[in-house]
Enzyme design. Structure first.
Site, PDB file in Angstrom:
ATOM      1  N   HIS A  51       0.841  -1.184   0.000  1.00 31.25           N
ATOM      2  CA  HIS A  51       0.000   0.000   0.000  1.00 31.25           C
ATOM      3  C   HIS A  51       0.885   1.247   0.000  1.00 31.25           C
ATOM      4  O   HIS A  51       2.099   1.157   0.206  1.00 31.25           O
ATOM      5  CB  HIS A  51      -0.944   0.000   1.222  1.00 31.25           C
ATOM      6  CG  HIS A  51      -0.251   0.015   2.547  1.00 31.25           C
ATOM      7  ND1 HIS A  51      -0.186  -1.064   3.393  1.00 31.25           N
ATOM      8  CD2 HIS A  51       0.425   1.008   3.183  1.00 31.25           C
ATOM      9  CE1 HIS A  51       0.479  -0.745   4.481  1.00 31.25           C
ATOM     10  NE2 HIS A  51       0.870   0.501   4.377  1.00 31.25           N
TER      11      HIS A  51
HETATM   12  P1  TYD Z   1      -1.827  -3.028   7.553  1.00 35.65           P
HETATM   13  O1  TYD Z   1      -1.373  -1.626   7.659  1.00 35.65           O
HETATM   14  O2  TYD Z   1      -2.613  -3.407   6.337  1.00 35.65           O
HETATM   15  O3  TYD Z   1      -0.593  -4.020   7.711  1.00 35.65           O
HETATM   16  P2  TYD Z   1       0.707  -4.201   6.782  1.00 35.65           P
HETATM   17  O4  TYD Z   1       0.955  -2.922   6.086  1.00 35.65           O
HETATM   18  O5  TYD Z   1       1.785  -4.555   7.735  1.00 35.65           O
HETATM   19  O6  TYD Z   1       0.443  -5.298   5.823  1.00 35.65           O
HETATM   20  O7  TYD Z   1      -2.651  -3.374   8.878  1.00 35.65           O
HETATM   21  C1  TYD Z   1      -3.203  -4.645   9.132  1.00 35.65           C
HETATM   22  C2  TYD Z   1      -4.493  -4.438   9.924  1.00 35.65           C
HETATM   23  O8  TYD Z   1      -4.225  -3.778  11.162  1.00 35.65           O
HETATM   24  C3  TYD Z   1      -5.514  -3.595   9.173  1.00 35.65           C
HETATM   25  O9  TYD Z   1      -6.807  -4.128   9.425  1.00 35.65           O
HETATM   26  C4  TYD Z   1      -5.410  -2.240   9.810  1.00 35.65           C
HETATM   27  C5  TYD Z   1      -4.974  -2.546  11.225  1.00 35.65           C
HETATM   28  N1  TYD Z   1      -4.111  -1.512  11.811  1.00 35.65           N
HETATM   29  C6  TYD Z   1      -4.621  -0.710  12.842  1.00 35.65           C
HETATM   30  O10 TYD Z   1      -5.790  -0.848  13.282  1.00 35.65           O
HETATM   31  N2  TYD Z   1      -3.811   0.243  13.386  1.00 35.65           N
HETATM   32  C7  TYD Z   1      -2.538   0.437  12.958  1.00 35.65           C
HETATM   33  O11 TYD Z   1      -1.821   1.313  13.506  1.00 35.65           O
HETATM   34  C8  TYD Z   1      -2.035  -0.386  11.881  1.00 35.65           C
HETATM   35  C9  TYD Z   1      -0.632  -0.200  11.367  1.00 35.65           C
HETATM   36  C10 TYD Z   1      -2.874  -1.333  11.353  1.00 35.65           C
END
Ligand code: TYD
Length: 134
Positions: A51
């Site tokens: 992302h």
């Molecule tokens: P995501 O940012 O998609 O993880 P990565 O980039 O490591 O693949 O986050 C995974 C899940 O956690 C998503 O449902 C959003 C949630 N999340 C939060 O609620 N708070 C946060 O600070 C972060 C980073 C993620």
């Protein structure tokens, strides 16, 4: 992409008791800190990320183990191996990022300038690519 634009030096102090890793606002982190989170206990090194953020600024530090960060500005893509806690990686807005090849012991500390807002994410590469061209 010039990798040096994304890397910043973190202070590490080692003595006979072990190591301290120090990241301070202004001196190492070019933004106000609102959130800290960690990636750890990685499952079989499964990749994460995929992302970009519209406005969020982040600094990632690999405090244990190693992983590869892929950064993409819409024009170029580069891979940065993170394996040294003295190396901080700035993930600025509109940089598509992916994390690959986690070692089993990998721990990534991320410092961010805002709390979590799903609306700040661009999770579709085509949408990201279009946004960088407009
Ligand atoms: P995501 O940012 O998609 O993880 P990565 O980039 O490591 O693949 O986050 C995974 C899940 O956690 C998503 O449902 C959003 C949630 N999340 C939060 O609620 N708070 C946060 O600070 C972060 C980073 C993620």
């Amino acid at each position: 992409m010039n990798v040096d634009n994304y890397l910043t030096e973190i202070t590490e102090i080692t003595d006979h008791r072990g190591k301290l890793i120090i990241a301070e606002e202004v001196n190492h982190i070019p933004f106000d800190i609102k959130r800290v989170y960690c990636v750890l206990d990685v499952n079989d090194g499964k990749p994460r990320g995929f992302h970009a953020h519209k406005e969020l600024r982040q600094l990632a530090i690999c405090i244990k183990g190693s992983c590869d960060f892929v950064l993409d500005d819409g024009l170029e893509r580069t891979t940065i191996k993170m394996k040294d806690a003295k190396q901080g990686l700035l993930i600025e807005p509109m940089i598509w990022h992916e994390m690959h090849n986690f070692s089993n012991d990998c721990v990534i500390l991320v410092i961010a300038n805002d709390i979590y807002h799903e609306s700040d994410y661009i999770r579709n590469y085509n949408d990201f690519s279009k946004a960088t061209r407009s």
